[in-house]
Design a protein around this motif. Structure first.
Motif, PDB file in Angstrom:
ATOM      1  N   VAL A  71      11.069  32.143 -48.009  1.00  0.00           N
ATOM      2  CA  VAL A  71       9.647  32.276 -47.654  1.00  0.00           C
ATOM      3  C   VAL A  71       8.749  31.518 -48.629  1.00  0.00           C
ATOM      4  O   VAL A  71       7.529  31.535 -48.479  1.00  0.00           O
ATOM      5  CB  VAL A  71       9.221  33.758 -47.595  1.00  0.00           C
ATOM      6  CG1 VAL A  71       9.959  34.475 -46.480  1.00  0.00           C
ATOM      7  CG2 VAL A  71       9.426  34.453 -48.938  1.00  0.00           C
ATOM      8  N   GLY A  72       9.340  30.890 -49.654  1.00  0.00           N
ATOM      9  CA  GLY A  72       8.536  30.025 -50.521  1.00  0.00           C
ATOM     10  C   GLY A  72       8.359  30.493 -51.951  1.00  0.00           C
ATOM     11  O   GLY A  72       7.525  29.945 -52.675  1.00  0.00           O
ATOM     12  N   LYS A  73       9.135  31.475 -52.401  1.00  0.00           N
ATOM     13  CA  LYS A  73       8.957  31.992 -53.765  1.00  0.00           C
ATOM     14  C   LYS A  73       9.221  30.907 -54.802  1.00  0.00           C
ATOM     15  O   LYS A  73       8.393  30.659 -55.680  1.00  0.00           O
ATOM     16  CB  LYS A  73       9.892  33.197 -53.999  1.00  0.00           C
ATOM     17  CG  LYS A  73       9.665  34.367 -53.059  1.00  0.00           C
ATOM     18  CD  LYS A  73      10.477  35.583 -53.452  1.00  0.00           C
ATOM     19  CE  LYS A  73      11.985  35.375 -53.298  1.00  0.00           C
ATOM     20  NZ  LYS A  73      12.396  35.237 -51.895  1.00  0.00           N
ATOM     21  N   THR A  74      10.364  30.265 -54.713  1.00  0.00           N
ATOM     22  CA  THR A  74      10.710  29.220 -55.678  1.00  0.00           C
ATOM     23  C   THR A  74       9.772  28.030 -55.559  1.00  0.00           C
ATOM     24  O   THR A  74       9.333  27.468 -56.568  1.00  0.00           O
ATOM     25  CB  THR A  74      12.163  28.754 -55.462  1.00  0.00           C
ATOM     26  OG1 THR A  74      13.036  29.875 -55.526  1.00  0.00           O
ATOM     27  CG2 THR A  74      12.573  27.742 -56.515  1.00  0.00           C
ATOM     28  N   GLU A  75       9.431  27.662 -54.343  1.00  0.00           N
ATOM     29  CA  GLU A  75       8.589  26.485 -54.132  1.00  0.00           C
ATOM     30  C   GLU A  75       7.191  26.691 -54.720  1.00  0.00           C
ATOM     31  O   GLU A  75       6.600  25.755 -55.272  1.00  0.00           O
ATOM     32  CB  GLU A  75       8.494  26.177 -52.631  1.00  0.00           C
ATOM     33  CG  GLU A  75       7.888  24.827 -52.306  1.00  0.00           C
ATOM     34  CD  GLU A  75       8.719  23.646 -52.786  1.00  0.00           C
ATOM     35  OE1 GLU A  75       8.183  22.530 -52.816  1.00  0.00           O
ATOM     36  OE2 GLU A  75       9.889  23.836 -53.150  1.00  0.00           O
ATOM     37  N   ILE A  76       6.672  27.894 -54.620  1.00  0.00           N
ATOM     38  CA  ILE A  76       5.350  28.177 -55.198  1.00  0.00           C
ATOM     39  C   ILE A  76       5.381  27.960 -56.708  1.00  0.00           C
ATOM     40  O   ILE A  76       4.502  27.306 -57.286  1.00  0.00           O
ATOM     41  CB  ILE A  76       4.903  29.618 -54.863  1.00  0.00           C
ATOM     42  CG1 ILE A  76       4.514  29.719 -53.380  1.00  0.00           C
ATOM     43  CG2 ILE A  76       3.731  30.049 -55.736  1.00  0.00           C
ATOM     44  CD1 ILE A  76       4.213  31.128 -52.910  1.00  0.00           C
ATOM     45  N   ALA A  77       6.404  28.516 -57.368  1.00  0.00           N
ATOM     46  CA  ALA A  77       6.518  28.372 -58.822  1.00  0.00           C
ATOM     47  C   ALA A  77       6.730  26.917 -59.213  1.00  0.00           C
ATOM     48  O   ALA A  77       6.132  26.405 -60.167  1.00  0.00           O
ATOM     49  CB  ALA A  77       7.665  29.243 -59.341  1.00  0.00           C
TER      50      ALA A  77
END
Length: 510
Positions: A71-77
């Motif tokens: 859902v984008g956790k790593t991509e946000i960081a």
């Protein structure tokens, strides 16, 4: 007040709204998480503008992201770190679950972050000296192609010497008389030649320079070579140069956590393990790359790089700890694997709270490193973490599961949208893909349907859907080019017919 400015001026002016807007270019939805990281980044910028005494007391507010995979956790960081120009490291908490057996020391995450910071700063400093490195590399190339300082060898030869040094006599026992002899000095030329003549003859570097006319001719020839070099006429010519070679140490598995320390110790003995230089024949084009890299390395002060990297890591570094839910302890804390998981939490705790970790670039303090932890928490809860660790992640944000509308936006809106990626990839083979809007919507609906019936893997489902859809085209693209392919709803249904019909979708898509 001496202001600490490890961040770029452009980043200093970014407001939380602008940070969220930048993240929106790559990540769909998840407003809560974006707002949380935007505030965290902005607070770092604000903190660096305070007086040093107060600045030291303000700790970063670490974030715990809760949400399913994809859902984008790593991509946000990752995007946040890139936006801020911060050293970034992603680790998995499960990597540390068996320290003493096959796991790694928790402190290694700080060493790895410092290594990333060092490489980042080094690259930036090398880019700043690119022009000077290119000039030096060009001169070095010309030296290889045409010696830079030709000399005329002197015609001098040392005269061998045989010189009597004196007489001696020996009276051996049981002999009737003495033996008289003469001492000679042989092969030591100092007696017939002046010391400076001997030095010149024995040192080939000391030779007569060219006269003025020859020197002008050499300079003209060198300039001709320079012009040919810049015009690319000598790119394939072979040259021999000395290249540095790094020693290769064998991979060693050790119990405990001292592998990094062992590597640091061994690096000091590089010269004894094959380090140094060796001759290598390469083309001029390759030699230019090698020489440019070597000159850039010489122009950069490693001590300055270390100091700048350490400061940047301590003030702006970000460590993303993924799968933290896998080390959460469920129920009562009895025995078995829970002991190992809780042990990892207790090992992580001092790093997150603030500790000093020794690295080969010097001690690194973790007081102001931003930690972002993430996990799906399907079979455990954040409250299953030990209380002390929970307290070090005061900000908690839940990320939403992705549905059809989100998938549709992911396929089309971001700068790196999947539709664009596949269109550009096949475009390199002169195969043009024309996606109908209805077909894209159908793909999004299909991905959402598969996620609802099988394991929900979020946006990663779109990758498997797209690969299945374009598998045949990707295989045959080079044979059918040039071509225009229309991707319609019928085309999607044709290529994914088995998926639509078969209820056991797991046989076809992860």
């Amino acid at each position: 007040m001496t202001e600490n400015k490890p961040m770029d001026e452009k980043v200093n002016k970014l407001t939380p709204k602008e940070i969220v807007s930048e993240l929106d270019k790559y990540i769909v939805g998840q407003k809560k998480a974006k707002r949380a990281v935007a505030v965290a980044l902005r607070n770092r910028i604000r903190r660096l503008k305070l007086e040093p005494e107060l600045r030291e007391d303000i700790a970063p507010k670490n974030i715990l992201m809760i949400g399913p995979t994809g859902v984008g956790k790593t991509e946000i960081a990752r995007r946040l770190a890139k936006l801020a120009g911060s050293p970034f490291l992603k680790v998995e908490a499960t990597k540390y679950t068996e320290v003493g057996y096959v796991g790694r020391d928790v402190e290694s995450m700080v060493r790895d972050l410092m290594a990333a910071g060092f490489q980042m700063v080094k690259q930036e400093m090398q880019e700043s000296v690119t022009q000077e490195a290119e000039k030096r590399a060009e001169e070095a190339l010309l030296d290889l192609l045409l010696p830079s300082n030709p000399k005329k060898p002197k015609d001098k030869k040392l005269k061998p010497v045989v010189r009597p040094m004196g007489s001696f006599s020996i009276n051996p026992e049981n002999s009737n008389g003495s033996i008289i002899g003469t001492t000679l000095q042989v092969g030591i030329p100092f007696m017939n030649n002046k010391p400076e003549e001997i030095e010149d003859a024995n040192n080939p570097a000391k030779e007569e320079p060219l006269n003025e006319a020859e020197d002008e001719k050499f300079k003209a020839t060198r300039e001709k070579f320079r012009v040919m070099l810049r015009e690319g006429k000598l790119e394939d010519r072979p040259v021999e140069l000395m290249v540095s070679q790094n020693p290769q140490f064998p991979t060693i598995e050790m119990m405990g956590a001292s592998m990094e320390e062992l590597e640091n110790s061994l690096s000091g003995f590089a010269g004894f393990f094959g380090g140094g230089k060796k001759k290598k024949v390469v083309t001029v084009a390759r030699a230019r790359e090698i020489l440019k890299a070597e000159e850039a390395e010489k122009l950069v002060d490693r001590d300055r790089v270390s100091d700048e990297a350490r400061q940047r890591v301590e003030e702006t570094g970000i460590i993303f700890i993924d799968e933290i839910d896998k080390i959460a302890v469920k129920g009562d804390r009895g025995g078995g694997p829970d002991v190992s998981r809780e042990g990892v939490q207790r090992d992580i705790l001092p790093i997150v709270e603030g500790a000093t970790v020794n690295t080969k670039w010097g001690p690194v303090n973790t007081d102001h490193i931003l930690f972002i932890a993430a996990g799906a928490f399907n079979v455990s809860k954040p409250s299953d973490l030990i209380p002390e660790l929970q307290g070090r992640f005061p900000l908690r944000v839940e990320l939403d599961s992705l549905g059809k509308d989100d998938f549709l936006r992911i396929l089309t809106e971001p700068k790196n949208a999947l539709i664009r990626q596949y269109t550009e990839l096949l475009g390199t083979e002169e195969v043009k893909l024309n996606f109908a809007p209805e077909a894209i919507e159908h793909l999004a609906a299909l991905a959402a349907d598969v996620n609802s019936k099988l394991e929900n893997i979020g946006a990663r489902r779109l990758h498997t859907i797209m690969e299945t859809l374009l598998e045949e085209l990707s295989f045959e693209a080079s044979d059918i080019a040039p071509a225009n392919i229309d991707i319609t709803v019928d085309y999607v249904n044709e290529k994914l017919a088995e998926i639509v019909k078969d209820q056991d979708l797991g046989r076809y898509i992860l």
